[in-house]
Design an enzyme around this catalytic site. Sequence first.
Site, short mmCIF file in Angstrom:
data_model
loop_
_atom_site.label_atom_id
_atom_site.label_comp_id
_atom_site.label_asym_id
_atom_site.label_seq_id
_atom_site.Cartn_x
_atom_site.Cartn_y
_atom_site.Cartn_z
N SER C 88 0.84 -1.22 0.00
CA SER C 88 0.00 0.00 0.00
C SER C 88 0.86 1.25 0.00
CB SER C 88 -0.95 0.00 1.21
OG SER C 88 -1.80 -1.12 1.15
N ARG C 89 1.94 1.21 -0.80
CA ARG C 89 2.93 2.27 -0.73
C ARG C 89 2.89 3.22 -1.92
NH1 ARG C 89 7.24 1.82 -3.81
NH2 ARG C 89 8.67 2.83 -2.38
N GLU C 291 -4.48 -2.40 -0.14
CA GLU C 291 -4.57 -3.78 0.33
C GLU C 291 -5.65 -4.00 1.37
OE1 GLU C 291 -0.11 -5.38 0.31
OE2 GLU C 291 -0.35 -3.51 1.40
#
Lengths: 450, 158, 335
Positions: C88-89, C291
């Site tokens: 989730s970056r 996510e």
Amino acid sequence: MGVKQLGIVGQSVKRRDGIGHVTGQTQYVDDVFYTGMLWLKMVRSPISRGIIHGIDTSKAEAFPGVVTVVTAKDVPNNWYTILCLIGVEPNDEPVLAHEEVMYFGEPICAIVAETEAIAAEAAGLVKLDIEELPPVLDMEFAISPDAPAIKKWGNNTFMYDGYNHRKLRFGDFEKAIQQADHVIEGDYSLSPIEHAPIETHCCVVKPEPDGRLTVHSNTQALYFTMDNTAIILQVPSQRLHMIGGTVGGGFGGKVDVITEPITCIAAMKTGRPVKWRWTREEEMRKSSTRAGVKMHYTDGVMKDGRIIARKVRSLEDSGAYHRHSPYGVQKHMANLPGPYTIPNVWVDAYCVYTNRQPSSAMRGFGVTEATFAVECQMERIARTIGMDSWEIRLINAYRNGQMRPVRKVVEDATLIETIQAAAELIGYELPAHLKAMSSDDYAGNGGHHG
Amino acid sequence: MESITVTFKLNGKTTAVAIEPLESLRTVLREHLHLHATKAGCGQGGCGSCTVLVNGEPVLSCLMLAALADGQEITTLEGIGTPQHMHPLQAAFFDRFAAQCGYCSPGMIMAAKALLDKNPHPNRAEIAEALAGNLCRCTGYVTILDAIEDVVTQMQEA
Amino acid sequence: MAKHYGRGIAAVNYPTGMNLGGDPTQALIFCQPTGGFSVKLASTDLGQGLKTVIAQIAAEALGVPFDSVIVDTGDTDSAPHCMGTFASRATHRVGNAVIMAANEARKALLDVAAEEMEAAPEDLVLENGEIYVKGAPERKTNVFNVALAAHFKYGKTISGRGIYLKQKSSLDPETGACDPDSTEAHATTVAEVEVDDETGEIKVLRLASAYEVGRQINPEMVKGQIVSGAVMGMSHALMETVFPYYPALDHHTYSFGEYIIPTALDIPEIESVVLEYPSSNGPYGVKGVGEMTANSPIPAIVNAIYDAVGVWVTDLPVTPEKVLRALEEKSLETH
């Protein structure tokens, strides 16, 4: 909520790639074709564990249309582990197996041929002489003294700074559990699952006249894949030109650097473009999965609903090799206590090896499994002590300024606000004292360990 | 095996192509004729991403021998619209964010077209039924159903 | 023999970025002679919409029209390093790098504009591609003119470099003390189910969720993640396994014939609300939402099953067989 209104940020503009997608014009890796392109098919282990005594590729090599066969001796640096880039050791996975096989479907040698059908047919002509050994499949057995060590370092767990598990220690669990009004335990487990993107793994490599390789890949991480591939090929990264960025679904399944190195070697060896695309069966049964995980929770809870102690033992099934699991277990460790203020926490998280296809990254891995267990456990606590499901969460929810077990002070907490908003969404009227709670009320759950 | 020639009407144009006798229609479309909109998701008839229309019927082109397409009328996603002139279904999928990774979109749109060509006024349950052989791992289907309903509404109003 | 209704809730957090950090991403931006801005990235769009949200962030930070921003991503020869799309970056890391690059390019642009307009750069306002002097809107030009002048009159570059790195945290092997995240997003899901005590079948009727994701760059695409995650979470809870008799390998799956995921026929009612509490370190306050959306539905459904029929089935997936076995065990206990 005081969010500053911006211009284009915050607008639901249409997708830049949307028209390409709906008209079929978007180019995915399997849409790349070169003149004279060869096709690759993998010969894989038919058993879960065994010693390789012989790999006879002569019949496959003689098969009309086969151009070459790639085996372990063609791989300059055959032993690797992808997270070597962030310091994970030791290298534990061969690009192509040559001494032993550790899981059903493990790559052994690659057939490179004029057509995909020829490559597939010739793959069936490779004669494998493998002595079968009993596979280690159950995690509890794998970490017991009775299990054969399937890893070269002599046991079946990843070693974290000399320990066979990651530890989280906060407060004094043993003392606190004695003082609890209730001790509530729960077991939680998940079976391995598949990412199942509709696009399977695919890689196309074209050797360029200047000696570089153009690599079309549906990896989720181009540089990560490039640098790992360069290490395996023992060439400078600049020799590789990665092209990608458009992926037909990933969900964590496309960061294993699993197609690019072998396809590059095949292209270097033949001097021709090569395509390797996975079948759905390879995707299902041979690609990495989400890990199977088993967790046991032991919680000390007071009559008023406060959780004062939590102990978790978790086993994560890494399968045969590291891939991303040592990292995933570490992330798992940090998330096993959940988003609650619990003053006494003890976590042991194990990364366990078995003779199964490796597990690896998958959407939320480490956290997904932890939150599943935590939230079922919260419900179990509520039911056991006779408290409302909303209240048990709200009174224990972490507040800004409090200390998490990893010893990071909570900031950006909004667990309480989402609980309140969810209640409102379904038309459930929370009692006034729960409605009044806020993540910014530091003393709201009696938490004073910030 | 000797190659054979099949002739079919592809997106309105008579097309002759030399094929291996056991090649699938999908392989012929994608790898001989280089019409790449039709996607390869499983080759097992399980995902629907290779759906094309054969004489107006939705067909999994991975399971159909190309030889059997001889003399038939084949429509692929390329045949129903272009970026400049999108089919109403394509426009609706775009407007509704119904394509995320986009890999299932061609098959979804062709399955939806087959439905609407036969039944211009399906309800949501009938739409879902018609798409049940097409898997999507990204969207959760809701935007896809919304997009098709939009087209049904447009057709009712027109 | 009856169908039983149940409701369950689950409240979750989700960390943004790689555990412990140490995962940089870079961006380069340059201005073309006629005022188009090219954002050069080696990042990956998995379908979540990165190419679009990054164009939005770049346009916002540069102060130029959305359509004048080109996002060119996915080529290591033409763009600097990105760690990849996972954890989730992407929006958080890439967005921050792009804002840093945009700020440098914007400053270069305004320096040329100031020279051209004989004004101080700090007195200039750049909005939607138009440039004017603060308090004197009649003294104006635009990005098109300034870009041309920079290229052909002054010989100046208008470009920017950006990087975002959360430096890698240490981890104490004795206590686990570490800094595991950049920020945390949150969600609560309410699941409503119907359980058939004769067949063990579970029908998910409704998944209603409240999300808090910092700031939404593109709300429809955030909703896209929430809806898709709800279905993937439901699927994880009830349907999916590679090894039905795990840890045994028997009956492992080969195809979508045995590996069951939802179709359009299996979709419950899905509703959501999104709260925005901007994070301190995300681009415009972003937190990662990619996510987490598949997480809270899982325990919410398992809890709803307990609510419906009073048995804990906490070994995923919760198949009809497991439900029936648990019900049988429960009835043996009570008799």
